[in-house]
Design a protein around this motif. Sequence first.
Motif, PDB file in Angstrom:
ATOM      1  N   PHE A 474       0.823  -1.347  -0.024  1.00 26.52           N
ATOM      2  CA  PHE A 474      -0.142  -0.052  -0.005  1.00 26.52           C
ATOM      3  C   PHE A 474       0.758   1.342   0.048  1.00 26.52           C
ATOM      4  CE2 PHE A 474      -3.594  -2.369   1.633  1.00 26.52           C
ATOM      5  CZ  PHE A 474      -4.678  -1.924   0.634  1.00 26.52           C
ATOM      6  N   CYS A 475       1.908   1.339   0.876  1.00 25.71           N
ATOM      7  CA  CYS A 475       2.502   2.321   0.744  1.00 25.71           C
ATOM      8  C   CYS A 475       3.575   2.618  -0.448  1.00 25.71           C
ATOM      9  CB  CYS A 475       3.737   2.449   1.939  1.00 25.71           C
ATOM     10  SG  CYS A 475       2.942   2.338   3.823  1.00 25.71           S
ATOM     11  N   PHE A 476       4.066   1.475  -0.801  1.00 28.22           N
ATOM     12  CA  PHE A 476       4.812   1.688  -2.246  1.00 28.22           C
ATOM     13  C   PHE A 476       3.794   2.064  -3.202  1.00 28.22           C
ATOM     14  CE2 PHE A 476       8.475  -1.519  -1.209  1.00 28.22           C
ATOM     15  CZ  PHE A 476       9.042  -0.523  -0.508  1.00 28.22           C
ATOM     16  N   SER A 477       2.930   1.485  -3.385  1.00 28.94           N
ATOM     17  CA  SER A 477       1.825   2.205  -4.459  1.00 28.94           C
ATOM     18  C   SER A 477       1.438   3.321  -4.150  1.00 28.94           C
ATOM     19  CB  SER A 477       0.429   1.085  -4.525  1.00 28.94           C
ATOM     20  OG  SER A 477      -0.257   1.367  -3.307  1.00 28.94           O
ATOM     21  N   ALA A 478       1.369   4.128  -3.278  1.00 28.87           N
ATOM     22  CA  ALA A 478       0.797   5.370  -2.838  1.00 28.87           C
ATOM     23  C   ALA A 478       2.255   6.347  -3.431  1.00 28.87           C
ATOM     24  CB  ALA A 478       0.752   5.668  -1.539  1.00 28.87           C
TER      25      ALA A 478
END
Length: 481
Positions: A474-478
């Motif tokens: 989730f953090c990487f995709s954000a």
Amino acid sequence: MSFEFVAAELGYLMPEILLLTLACVVLLVDVYLPEQLRNLTYQLTQGTLIGAALMVIATYPDSRMVVMSGLYVNDAMAAILKLFILTIVFFAFIYSRDYLRDRGLLRGEFFVLGLFATLGMLVMVSAHSLLLVYLGLELLSLSLYGMVAMQRDSHQATEAAMKYFVLGAIASGMLLYGMSMLYGVTSSLDLNVIAQAINANTANKTMLVYGLVFIVIGLAFKLGAVPFHMWVPDVYQGAPTAVTLFISSAPKIAAFAILIRLLVEGLGSLQSHWQGMLVLLSFLSMGLGNIVAIAQSNIKRMLAYSTISHVGFLMLGVIAGSAKGYGAAMFYTIVYTLMSLGSFGILLLLSRVGFDAERLEDLKGLNERNGWFAFIMLILMLSMAGIPPLLGFWAKWVVLAEVIQAGYIWLAIFAVIFSVIGAFYYLRIIKLMYFDKPEDTTSITPQTDMQVALSTNGLFILLLGLVPQVLLNFCFSAMGV
């Protein structure tokens, strides 16, 4: 700066609009509530946070949207951080209710100030203009000053509020001065326009760097990084524990957001300048935070220095200067706030009428008094120490991997050394809980909602440590990875 109002764009602002509206409703309702219905304020506050979270989900963007003439941005990072802010504040209010009631502080002011502070955080997360960054920051700061000073008969709380206010004002002044310099050389408050002016070399480079220095100083104050950390231990110790819990958790997410918005999105072309400053701040924070924490006998003060060291680790991801590094820093920030939330929650659990659990000795024999919550605290402390396979280990792992990838091998080595030093004071708490006899044998019987919330908090750290990729993705995709 021209501003064009488009009514359709208000839909993107619905979480903030709803939160503002219902915070005002809670304020008015609390004024006229009879004493026997005082709990309704708490219920309305929690309902407000749930409603705002649902609005964030409803407005989750398919792509990055900049609206309101460049003032406001709605992207994946903003949505994810807002959801965590609202969830953490929701849990913070659950943890705080009994503590506040026992001290006569269960008043509407606490919840209203908490809601306005949360509104400030949401504004900071979605700010795409220097104006909105400052507006959100001041709304958050002023609310926190009031929360710290709520216990008016406590000299310690009053002193903490004064220190927080004075040093916070200095930090805000530094930040505002830096912003005024940026506006002076780029003629804009919009972060995109500022970035374009820097890339086009149309702005005075010397003034830009001066402005950057003041902005980094202001951000370092707000994060509590060394050498701008002097307010953190005093405020953590002096404020009521419920307020300390609030300050130590959700605002860190908002501070991370403006770090990304200002340094990466607005001043990304000056990376070679701010990277060096962050390296120094990170090294000093990890070193001083972990070493000084060992000498503390007050657990709130110990956790304050622990916070300072974690801020140093958080900066490692930003120093990496890559999208994966920023994602790692975002992951670390979220994980830290969850661990801090649970740790202060345990202190609130141990407190009762006329007694605040603040000394390390107050944790002695917790396993004999309540084995389950000793286990929850064990998870939290091991996770903070970075022991695998708990979530805190993966948070440190990803930021270290990214900073090594960026070529700062020496900084990663020092980070590991300081982390090993820091493990001592976390393991000391475990030793007190499991191997020492309790000084107080009073039974621990929290309310059901407190039991469920604390158990969920601790088990989430444990279970997500087994599958860290879920949150990490989730953090990487954000960050567009």
